[in-house]
Scaffold this motif. Structure first.
Motif, mmCIF file in Angstrom:
data_model
loop_
_atom_site.group_PDB
_atom_site.id
_atom_site.type_symbol
_atom_site.label_atom_id
_atom_site.label_comp_id
_atom_site.label_asym_id
_atom_site.label_seq_id
_atom_site.Cartn_x
_atom_site.Cartn_y
_atom_site.Cartn_z
ATOM 1 N N ASN A 38 2.836 -0.584 -8.338
ATOM 2 C CA ASN A 38 2.323 0.786 -8.457
ATOM 3 C C ASN A 38 3.201 1.584 -9.417
ATOM 4 O OD1 ASN A 38 0.648 3.048 -7.738
ATOM 5 N ND2 ASN A 38 2.360 3.791 -6.497
ATOM 6 N N LYS A 46 1.885 2.961 -12.904
ATOM 7 C CA LYS A 46 1.901 4.418 -13.018
ATOM 8 C C LYS A 46 2.615 4.830 -14.311
ATOM 9 C CE LYS A 46 2.482 8.114 -9.737
ATOM 10 N NZ LYS A 46 3.000 8.523 -8.454
ATOM 11 N N LEU A 60 -5.980 4.978 -12.581
ATOM 12 C CA LEU A 60 -5.291 3.962 -11.770
ATOM 13 C C LEU A 60 -5.817 3.986 -10.328
ATOM 14 C CD1 LEU A 60 -3.066 1.798 -11.591
ATOM 15 C CD2 LEU A 60 -1.429 3.621 -11.102
ATOM 16 N N LYS A 61 -6.235 2.829 -9.885
ATOM 17 C CA LYS A 61 -6.892 2.741 -8.574
ATOM 18 C C LYS A 61 -6.355 1.540 -7.798
ATOM 19 C CE LYS A 61 -11.718 2.141 -7.143
ATOM 20 N NZ LYS A 61 -13.073 2.010 -7.684
ATOM 21 N N ARG A 62 -6.231 1.719 -6.479
ATOM 22 C CA ARG A 62 -5.764 0.607 -5.632
ATOM 23 C C ARG A 62 -6.799 0.356 -4.539
ATOM 24 N NH1 ARG A 62 0.062 1.540 -3.528
ATOM 25 N NH2 ARG A 62 -0.870 3.395 -2.639
ATOM 26 N N GLN A 63 -7.098 -0.893 -4.294
ATOM 27 C CA GLN A 63 -8.050 -1.230 -3.242
ATOM 28 C C GLN A 63 -7.507 -2.388 -2.419
ATOM 29 O OE1 GLN A 63 -12.512 -0.738 -3.847
ATOM 30 N NE2 GLN A 63 -11.865 -1.546 -5.818
ATOM 31 N N ILE A 64 -8.102 -2.542 -1.239
ATOM 32 C CA ILE A 64 -7.671 -3.665 -0.397
ATOM 33 C C ILE A 64 -8.886 -4.486 0.013
ATOM 34 C CG2 ILE A 64 -7.646 -2.187 1.680
ATOM 35 C CD1 ILE A 64 -5.306 -3.974 2.639
ATOM 36 N N LEU A 72 0.830 -1.212 0.000
ATOM 37 C CA LEU A 72 0.000 0.000 0.000
ATOM 38 C C LEU A 72 0.861 1.259 0.000
ATOM 39 C CD1 LEU A 72 -2.761 -1.022 2.588
ATOM 40 C CD2 LEU A 72 -3.038 -0.708 0.128
ATOM 41 N N GLU A 119 3.599 4.036 -2.154
ATOM 42 C CA GLU A 119 3.888 4.590 -3.487
ATOM 43 C C GLU A 119 5.016 3.827 -4.171
ATOM 44 O OE1 GLU A 119 2.438 7.093 -5.597
ATOM 45 O OE2 GLU A 119 0.925 6.429 -4.197
#
Lengths: 176, 126
Positions: B42, B46, B58-62, B35, B37
């Motif tokens: 990532n 990116k 661009l999206k990050r989820q947990i 999680l 940078e």
């Protein structure tokens, strides 16, 4: 034998810690001690009417996914245990359907400068740190409690949070 | 049973059926993503999404799974001209595959992540 699964998310509270990070505390009523249906979805959103900043959740995902996919809960449990990536993929694919049964857990009314300021502070903090902290307390039927803590990133959702911030700032100009 | 066809054939069929996609969506799932940078995935995504002008998506989820297993996902969407879609999709796929191979070789990851690729059809608002 079938176990008992997540019953409900009983409360969700929003606050800030000493570092000014937003903390979301959720209490979840679980089934028996073997219950592993711990995953739930949580969303910040603006709702009307009345205009408000809300947190929506949806849990009991094993059961709900089973209904959507026409599979029984035990099948879904096996999938989650044996192939968690595939299970997460199914949750992601069906998020929209799952959120249809979302429950509004907490709300900040956007009807006065004072409350709108609270909403603004929360959203601004989340935007500033790029995440919020989620603390979940799972309460099992046998009286035991388990706690989980997790940073929840908002990467990719910044524009949504910025829109929410704008609405909190200009609440009295928004017509609903 | 569904039959698998190559991308060019699938796109040709879509064109014939008048179901031309507006773009595509790629999603990656792994317990090894971080999680931060400086998560190698990532950084890779990116670079890729900025190059193809879709960095904003661009999206990050947990996903907090049982037994303290956290699955982190990355996803992005590319929307553009149909005539460019196949090349962009293949180039992005190749770049990501190269990047993932390097990450595994460098021990940044033990295994390649699971992935899902879908065509996007943007519905027009009435």
């Amino acid at each position: 034998m079938w176990g008992m699964y997540m019953k409900q998310i009983t409360s969700v509270k929003l606050g800030m810690n000493k570092n000014a990070d937003v903390v979301l505390v959720a209490d979840v009523e679980m089934g028996d001690e073997e219950d592993i249906d711990t995953l739930f979805l949580c969303y910040f959103t603006i709702l009307a009417e009345p205009l408000r900043l809300s947190v929506l959740t949806t849990g009991q995902l094993l059961e709900k996914l089973g209904v959507i996919l026409n599979r029984n809960t035990e099948d879904m449990k096996q999938l989650m245990l044996q192939s968690p990536h595939d299970y997460a993929m199914l949750v992601q694919e069906n998020t929209e359907n799952l959120m249809e049964s979302g429950v509004e857990q907490t709300r900040i009314m956007l009807d006065s400068d004072e409350t709108a300021k609270q909403g603004r502070a929360l959203i601004a903090s989340i935007l500033n740190s790029g995440q919020y902290l989620q603390k979940t307390r799972f309460h099992f039927a046998d009286g035991t409690t388990q706690e989980q803590e997790q940073q929840v990133p908002i990467k990719g959702m910044e524009s949504t949070f910025k829109t929410m911030l704008e609405i909190c700032k200009k609440w009295n100009e928004v017509s609903v | 049973m569904s039959e698998s066809v190559d991308l060019g054939t699938a796109l040709l069929q879509m064109e014939e059926d008048d179901t031309i996609p507006d773009g595509f969506h790629m999603m990656f799932f792994s317990e090894e993503f971080k999680l931060t940078e400086d998560c190698p995935m990532n950084k890779l995504l990116k670079m890729v999404t900025e190059h193809y002008d879709c960095g904003d998506s661009l999206k990050r989820q947990i996903y907090q799974m049982p037994e303290n297993r956290n699955i982190i996902t990355y996803e992005f969407a590319w929307v553009g001209e149909f005539s460019k879609l196949q090349k962009v999709m293949e180039d992005i796929n190749d770049t990501i595959n190269d990047g993932l191979s390097r990450m595994v070789a460098a021990n940044d990851m033990q295994t390649s992540p699971k992935r899902r690729i879908q065509f996007l059809l943007i519905q027009e608002e009435e």
